[in-house]
Scaffold this motif. Structure first.
Motif, PDB file in Angstrom:
ATOM      1  N   GLY A  15       0.813  -1.329   0.174  1.00  0.00           N
ATOM      2  CA  GLY A  15      -0.106   0.014   0.217  1.00  0.00           C
ATOM      3  C   GLY A  15       0.797   1.393  -0.037  1.00  0.00           C
ATOM      4  N   ASP A  16       0.141   2.370  -0.574  1.00  0.00           N
ATOM      5  CA  ASP A  16       0.666   3.756  -0.533  1.00  0.00           C
ATOM      6  C   ASP A  16       1.841   3.704  -1.216  1.00  0.00           C
ATOM      7  OD1 ASP A  16      -1.220   4.618   0.973  1.00  0.00           O
ATOM      8  OD2 ASP A  16      -0.123   5.274   2.764  1.00  0.00           O
ATOM      9  N   MET A  17       1.890   2.962  -2.392  1.00  0.00           N
ATOM     10  CA  MET A  17       3.004   3.036  -3.492  1.00  0.00           C
ATOM     11  C   MET A  17       2.933   4.358  -3.940  1.00  0.00           C
ATOM     12  SD  MET A  17       4.694   0.198  -2.681  1.00  0.00           S
ATOM     13  CE  MET A  17       6.076  -0.103  -3.809  1.00  0.00           C
ATOM     14  N   GLY A  27      -3.623   1.210   0.015  1.00  0.00           N
ATOM     15  CA  GLY A  27      -3.275   1.882   1.313  1.00  0.00           C
ATOM     16  C   GLY A  27      -4.466   3.219   1.466  1.00  0.00           C
ATOM     17  N   ASN A  28      -4.105   4.103   2.152  1.00  0.00           N
ATOM     18  CA  ASN A  28      -4.868   5.090   2.463  1.00  0.00           C
ATOM     19  C   ASN A  28      -4.683   6.061   1.491  1.00  0.00           C
ATOM     20  OD1 ASN A  28      -2.740   5.217   3.980  1.00  0.00           O
ATOM     21  ND2 ASN A  28      -3.449   7.114   4.880  1.00  0.00           N
ATOM     22  N   HIS A  29      -3.651   6.083   0.498  1.00  0.00           N
ATOM     23  CA  HIS A  29      -3.138   7.036  -0.438  1.00  0.00           C
ATOM     24  C   HIS A  29      -3.506   6.514  -1.765  1.00  0.00           C
ATOM     25  CE1 HIS A  29      -1.053  10.388   1.851  1.00  0.00           C
ATOM     26  NE2 HIS A  29      -0.921   9.220   2.887  1.00  0.00           N
ATOM     27  N   ALA A  46      -1.901  -6.591   5.731  1.00  0.00           N
ATOM     28  CA  ALA A  46      -2.588  -5.453   5.666  1.00  0.00           C
ATOM     29  C   ALA A  46      -1.851  -4.118   5.612  1.00  0.00           C
ATOM     30  CB  ALA A  46      -3.596  -5.156   6.735  1.00  0.00           C
ATOM     31  N   HIS A  47      -2.249  -3.119   4.875  1.00  0.00           N
ATOM     32  CA  HIS A  47      -1.725  -1.823   4.783  1.00  0.00           C
ATOM     33  C   HIS A  47      -1.525  -1.334   6.330  1.00  0.00           C
ATOM     34  CE1 HIS A  47      -0.003   1.880   3.671  1.00  0.00           C
ATOM     35  NE2 HIS A  47      -1.063   2.571   4.259  1.00  0.00           N
ATOM     36  N   GLY A  48      -2.454  -1.274   6.867  1.00  0.00           N
ATOM     37  CA  GLY A  48      -2.499  -0.919   8.418  1.00  0.00           C
ATOM     38  C   GLY A  48      -3.204   0.116   8.708  1.00  0.00           C
TER      39      GLY A  48
HETATM   40 MN   LIG Z   1      -0.634   4.724   4.667  1.00  0.00          MN
END
Ligand SMILES: [Mn+2]
Length: 245
Positions: free
Chosen positions: A44-46, A83-85, A118-120
């Motif tokens: 995630g957030d790559m 992720g969140n981005h 998980a991304h987290g």
């Molecule tokens: Mn993140």
């Protein structure tokens, strides 16, 4: 054969003056593992901000996207945990690059470990604001409205500025200790119901953490691909964290 784990490259971040150089380091690393990897998990957030429309994707990242496509063409499984981005990835990464997208945590059994990954973001985090924003970002209706009514250039400018803003706000990325890290608390609780898990792998926090939770379970936070340049690798001997730059 080996399974690799990476997270949080935040490619394209306006907070980095040398984004292209960071992308090259990452791509060179991916190239170096292509003959020994049988799977790659991107946690995630790559991207610092990814948003795609039905016919349009963000400019940039061509070396990274090309390398992912090369890996999947070689038969390497590439998994991408949103992720969140980069919540707003829909089917491009799958259809064009052959990547399998995951929007929820997963548990995968390997010969040497049972891994919860998980991304987290949001796990073990009691903050109401965070939960609210997460709900907004994941809302299918709001995603449709954003895609349909906001011009692409505004959307991308807004997204990249938002991502930079959240980077500057979350400057304190140091380890808060076992009792104050939401992911550690989450994993300890999860373990009570799922004692078969031997390894938790998360991204999101941008710290390198390798912690024994019990006699059988270990928790790893992968660090990042822009300052720590860390990755995880799992083979028949077990798991280890290392650096690629
Ligand atoms: Mn993140």
């Amino acid at each position: 054969m080996k399974t690799y784990f990476l997270s949080d490259a935040h490619l394209g971040s306006l907070a980095f003056p040398d984004s292209k150089e960071k992308e090259r380091l990452l791509v060179n690393f991916l190239d170096s593992i292509k003959h020994e990897a049988d799977a790659l998990y991107l946690m995630g957030d790559m991207f610092d901000f990814w948003h795609e429309w039905s016919e349009v994707v963000p400019k940039g990242y061509t070396r990274f996207l090309g390398k992912l496509s090369e890996l999947t063409d070689l038969g390497i499984e590439v998994h991408y945990f949103l992720g969140n981005h980069d919540i707003w990835a829909y089917d491009y990464l799958h259809d064009e690059c052959g990547v399998t997208l995951h929007s929820a945590p997963a548990t995968v059994s390997f010969p040497s470990a049972t891994v919860f990954m998980a991304h987290g973001d949001g796990l073990g985090d009691p903050s109401a604001t965070f939960r609210f924003l997460r709900g907004v970002f994941h809302s299918k209706v709001l995603q449709w409205l954003f895609r349909t009514f906001i011009p692409t250039s505004w959307a991308m400018r807004f997204g990249l500025s938002w991502a930079r803003h959240s980077r500057l706000k979350e400057r304190d990325e140091s380890y808060k200790g076992e009792h104050n890290e939401p992911l550690v608390q989450f994993a300890k609780t999860y373990l009570k119901e799922h004692p078969e898990v031997t390894l938790f792998i998360f991204g999101h926090r941008h710290i390198e953490l390798d912690l024994m939770l019990s006699r059988t379970a270990r928790l790893v936070v992968l660090g990042d691909c822009y300052s720590h340049f860390t990755y995880g690798v799992l083979d028949d001997k077990g798991f280890r964290l290392d650096n690629f730059a």
